[in-house]
Design an enzyme around this catalytic site. Structure first.
Site, PDB file in Angstrom:
ATOM      1  CB  THR A  73      -0.938  -0.005   1.223  1.00  0.00           C
ATOM      2  OG1 THR A  73      -1.705  -1.204   1.186  1.00  0.00           O
ATOM      3  CG2 THR A  73      -1.868   1.189   1.232  1.00  0.00           C
ATOM      4  CG  ASN A 151      -6.818  -8.522  -4.573  1.00  0.00           C
ATOM      5  OD1 ASN A 151      -6.761  -7.816  -5.579  1.00  0.00           O
ATOM      6  ND2 ASN A 151      -7.668  -8.284  -3.597  1.00  0.00           N
ATOM      7  CD  GLN A 181      -2.483 -11.463  -3.973  1.00  0.00           C
ATOM      8  OE1 GLN A 181      -1.992 -12.592  -3.920  1.00  0.00           O
ATOM      9  NE2 GLN A 181      -2.968 -10.872  -2.900  1.00  0.00           N
ATOM     10  CB  SER A 203       3.140  -6.710   0.325  1.00  0.00           C
ATOM     11  OG  SER A 203       2.853  -5.725   1.252  1.00  0.00           O
ATOM     12  N   GLY A 204       6.014  -7.943   1.185  1.00  0.00           N
ATOM     13  CA  GLY A 204       6.701  -9.186   1.569  1.00  0.00           C
ATOM     14  C   GLY A 204       5.792 -10.289   2.084  1.00  0.00           C
ATOM     15  CG  HIS A 205       1.942  -9.473   4.136  1.00  0.00           C
ATOM     16  ND1 HIS A 205       0.648  -9.915   4.225  1.00  0.00           N
ATOM     17  CD2 HIS A 205       1.884  -8.253   3.563  1.00  0.00           C
ATOM     18  CE1 HIS A 205      -0.162  -8.972   3.739  1.00  0.00           C
ATOM     19  NE2 HIS A 205       0.568  -7.966   3.337  1.00  0.00           N
ATOM     20  CB  THR A 241      15.650   3.943  10.595  1.00  0.00           C
ATOM     21  OG1 THR A 241      16.042   5.223  11.093  1.00  0.00           O
ATOM     22  CG2 THR A 241      16.760   2.936  10.813  1.00  0.00           C
ATOM     23  CB  CYS A 329     -19.289  -9.501   5.282  1.00  0.00           C
ATOM     24  SG  CYS A 329     -18.802 -11.084   4.644  1.00  0.00           S
TER      25      CYS A 329
HETATM   26  N1  PLP Z   1      -2.405  -4.949  -3.926  1.00  0.00           N
HETATM   27  C1  PLP Z   1      -2.910  -6.186  -3.989  1.00  0.00           C
HETATM   28  C2  PLP Z   1      -3.213  -6.772  -5.333  1.00  0.00           C
HETATM   29  C3  PLP Z   1      -3.148  -6.918  -2.825  1.00  0.00           C
HETATM   30  O1  PLP Z   1      -3.637  -8.148  -2.911  1.00  0.00           O
HETATM   31  C4  PLP Z   1      -2.856  -6.311  -1.586  1.00  0.00           C
HETATM   32  C5  PLP Z   1      -3.164  -7.026  -0.332  1.00  0.00           C
HETATM   33  O2  PLP Z   1      -4.061  -7.863  -0.284  1.00  0.00           O
HETATM   34  C6  PLP Z   1      -2.324  -5.020  -1.568  1.00  0.00           C
HETATM   35  C7  PLP Z   1      -2.109  -4.365  -2.755  1.00  0.00           C
HETATM   36  C8  PLP Z   1      -1.981  -4.331  -0.290  1.00  0.00           C
HETATM   37  O3  PLP Z   1      -0.974  -5.021   0.374  1.00  0.00           O
HETATM   38  P1  PLP Z   1      -0.537  -4.560   1.840  1.00  0.00           P
HETATM   39  O4  PLP Z   1      -1.739  -4.726   2.697  1.00  0.00           O
HETATM   40  O5  PLP Z   1       0.564  -5.465   2.203  1.00  0.00           O
HETATM   41  O6  PLP Z   1      -0.123  -3.143   1.749  1.00  0.00           O
END
Ligand code: PLP
Length: 398
Positions: A73, A151, A181, A203-205, A241, A329
């Site tokens: 994000t 996603n 994704q 994003s890493g997670h 940092t 929801c």
């Molecule tokens: N973009 C896509 C396509 C995503 O699937 C997601 C998270 O589900 C995001 C952006 C945002 O990722 P984050 O919450 O790690 O910032």
């Protein structure tokens, strides 16, 4: 009860190898990489190595094209707002109606700030119309921001083609893709097939690194103002940092993903396809969303007619199956999914949508348990639905 985690597009388990790579930087190697003494230089070296590793993953020769951020994000916000602020003379932005809110919300904010934004629609399978894309490019188009893989449905957009067409029309239009994704799930070559992409966020997670770290690729020469202003970190392009432990973890996670692309994708695709086939055979009146489009191998989005998604998720939760509903929801709103709506999936089906998303940690036994339990749950929910009797006796259209 063992939990079956089938919600890997929401987040992923941190890989044990990533935990091990991070550990020293949480314990003994805790120094600020900007400090001027020897132990901090080791931390700075680890940061530099990680940046080089991430760059290599995308086929890049210049590690400074990678900026570390806190999440996707932050990356999308930095990219989109940064480009708009750096280029005040052009005000037209192109995106799609099916972006994640991390892009959609930013584009709606741009509209409030006076930009003209085109939101491209998709067809029933989730595909973009490339002809329409070409038609909406304008002399005042500044930025195209289109996601790589969706996603919710896993549908993959033809980014290579869209970025190439953009540059053929006008090389000064900036092309950003939200690849949150797709990174870690498929190879991405930013000097090969995706060479026309100027900016890429992730994003890493989503790929077995921790939450709290992301990255933004910015091609050298791209006009973009910094989003976070403060210290000189990241060459002044993202102050604050650096989160060295998680950046080290991100680099490790990408390395693991690259090692496993072929084998793991084939195995995960096998799990997804087996579940998709079984659901298709055992549950009448369903839609497999995105089936007619190129899709990520791990994602299955199914809409069950006359089913309330929330009741289904509650049953799955009680049985230990973690998956997502197509409606929002869970986040406190009963708004149906904007992605499925854009695909013109009937409202009665959108409400009963479930997304299963797998990772390399899922097993055949997970899929067996979902196959055993899920059709029964759908039948239970339908038994109490006032619409089900009507629908099951009605003829089905296409
Ligand atoms: N973009 C896509 C396509 C995503 O699937 C997601 C998270 O589900 C995001 C952006 C945002 O990722 P984050 O919450 O790690 O910032």
């Amino acid at each position: 009860m063992n939990v079956i985690y089938a919600d890997n597009n929401a987040t992923t388990r941190v890989a044990p190898e990533v935990v091990e790579a991070i550990r020293p930087f949480l314990t003994t190697e805790y120094f600020n990489p900007s400090s001027m003494y020897e132990p901090a230089r080791r931390t700075a070296d680890a940061l530099a190595q990680s940046r080089a590793e991430v760059a290599r993953h995308f086929g890049l020769a210049d590690p400074s094209e990678i900026i570390f951020t806190g999440c996707a994000t932050e990356s999308t916000n930095a990219a989109i707002f940064g480009v708009v602020r750096a280029n005040p003379n052009r005000r037209h932005v192109i995106t799609t109606a099916v972006e994640h809110p991390a892009v959609l919300g930013v584009c709606k904010e741009l509209e409030r700030e006076g930009c003209d934004v085109t939101f491209l629609g998709v067809d029933r399978d989730g595909n973009l119309d490339v002809g329409e894309f070409i038609r909406v490019l304008r002399p005042d188009t500044l930025l195209v921001t289109i996601m790589h893989a969706n996603n919710e449905t896993g549908v993959i957009f033809p980014i290579e083609q869209l970025a190439r067409l953009t540059k053929e029309t006008d090389p000064s239009i900036i092309f950003h893709t939200d690849a949150t994704q797709s990174v870690g799930k498929m190879p991405i070559d930013l000097r090969g097939e995706l060479q026309n992409v100027d900016m890429l966020s992730f994003s890493g997670h989503k790929l077995h690194a921790p939450k709290g770290v992301g990255a933004l690729y910015v091609k050298r020469g791209t006009r973009c103002r910094p989003f976070l202003i403060g210290g000189h970190q990241e060459e002044g392009r993202r102050a604050g940092t650096e989160n060295v432990p998680y950046i080290v973890g991100l680099a490790k996670a990408l390395q693991l993903a690259a090692e496993g692309f072929l084998d793991e994708n084939t195995r995960v695709l096998g799990l997804r396809d087996r579940l998709e086939k079984a659901i298709g055979e055992r549950i009448p009146h369903i839609e497999i969303n995105g089936r007619g489009a190129p899709r990520l191998p791990n994602t299955l989005n199914v809409s069950c007619h006359c089913v309330e998604g929330e009741s289904l998720l509650t049953q799955m939760d009680a049985y230990g199956i973690c998956a997502s509903s197509g409606s929002a929801c869970t986040s406190g709103s009963l708004e149906p999914s904007h992605v499925l709506r854009a695909m013109n999936i009937p409202d009665a089906a959108v409400q009963g949508s479930v997304r299963f998303s797998f990772s390399r940690y899922n097993t055949d036994a997970d899929v067996d348990r979902i196959i055993e339990a899920f059709p029964k749950m759908v039948a239970n929910v339908r038994r109490i639905s006032p619409y089900w009797d009507q629908e099951k006796n009605a003829p089905r259209l296409g």
